[in-house]
Design an enzyme around this catalytic site. Structure first.
Site, PDB file in Angstrom:
ATOM      1  N   ASP A  10       0.854  -1.181   0.000  1.00  0.00           N
ATOM      2  CA  ASP A  10       0.000   0.000   0.000  1.00  0.00           C
ATOM      3  C   ASP A  10       0.897   1.240   0.000  1.00  0.00           C
ATOM      4  O   ASP A  10       2.085   1.162   0.324  1.00  0.00           O
ATOM      5  CB  ASP A  10      -0.890  -0.036   1.244  1.00  0.00           C
ATOM      6  CG  ASP A  10      -1.696   1.225   1.429  1.00  0.00           C
ATOM      7  OD1 ASP A  10      -2.397   1.623   0.485  1.00  0.00           O
ATOM      8  OD2 ASP A  10      -1.615   1.814   2.520  1.00  0.00           O
ATOM      9  N   ASP A  12      -0.211   5.133   0.995  1.00  0.00           N
ATOM     10  CA  ASP A  12      -0.434   6.069   2.098  1.00  0.00           C
ATOM     11  C   ASP A  12      -0.478   5.348   3.439  1.00  0.00           C
ATOM     12  O   ASP A  12      -1.254   4.409   3.630  1.00  0.00           O
ATOM     13  CB  ASP A  12      -1.748   6.830   1.889  1.00  0.00           C
ATOM     14  CG  ASP A  12      -1.694   7.756   0.685  1.00  0.00           C
ATOM     15  OD1 ASP A  12      -0.728   8.525   0.584  1.00  0.00           O
ATOM     16  OD2 ASP A  12      -2.613   7.701  -0.151  1.00  0.00           O
TER      17      ASP A  12
END
Length: 206
Positions: A10, A12
């Protein structure tokens, strides 16, 4: 970890520190659209702007929701320049390259925002899957399955690294093993990315 053939990350909150920018953008958006900001901040992590907006502003029709999502993304883009890699991110990516483990970034951000944040953090993923590449965002597994396919590795042989429940669910539904930050339940719980480096690095001989 010997059975892991690729790592899917991922963006953020996992690779880059964008928490402040994300919160500022959502608070501004919530004020403009007269939506409770605490509700927005509670349900938005890991999801696309459009998915979140459909949940918190169901009165908006499809066109208005897309317009609201574009505005929210523009707010984040305007605040992307100060994005920095999270502790351990650079070490982790260097380790993956040294171990010849393929890796990809899978994000709920659109391509422009992902490029801005990753560029500011000095990260250039070999494979990048954004909200623009999929029909359904996290917690749907489409993004992680697509990243695995682009790397040429079965999803079941991938390790997903996430920091939000929606992303964790996406990785699990894709059939991958999931390592979670921020104390979320998953196959592995890691306090930070340095801990993941230690798990991936073979012990020194002797």
């Amino acid at each position: 970890m010997d059975d892991i053939e690729a790592v899917l990350l991922d963006m953020d909150g996992t690779l880059v520190d964008s928490d402040g920018a994300v919160e500022r953008a959502w608070r501004r958006w919530a004020a403009d659209y007269r939506v409770d900001p605490e509700t927005v901040l509670r349900i938005s992590p890991g999801k696309t702007a459009l998915t979140t907006i459909r949940q918190v502003a169901p009165h908006l029709d499809a066109q208005a929701a897309r317009r609201a999502a574009r505005y929210q993304t523009e707010l984040q883009l305007a605040d992307a320049v100060d994005t920095k890699p999270l502790p351990g991110a650079t070490c982790l990516l260097d380790t993956l390259d040294r171990l010849a483990l393929p890796w990809a970034v899978v994000t709920s951000a659109d391509a422009d925002l992902a490029a801005a944040r990753l560029g500011a953090a000095g990260i250039t993923p070999p494979v990048l899957v954004t909200a623009d590449d999929v029909r359904a965002g996290k917690p749907d597994p489409e993004g992680y399955r697509l990243a695995a396919a682009r790397l040429g590795v079965p999803a079941e042989r991938c390790l997903v690294v996430e920091d939000a429940p929606a992303g964790i669910a996406a990785g699990q539904r894709a059939g991958a093993r999931v390592a979670a930050l921020r104390g979320h339940p998953a196959d592995l719980r890691i306090p930070d990315l340095h801990a993941l480096v230690a798990l991936l690095t073979p012990p020194a001989a002797g």
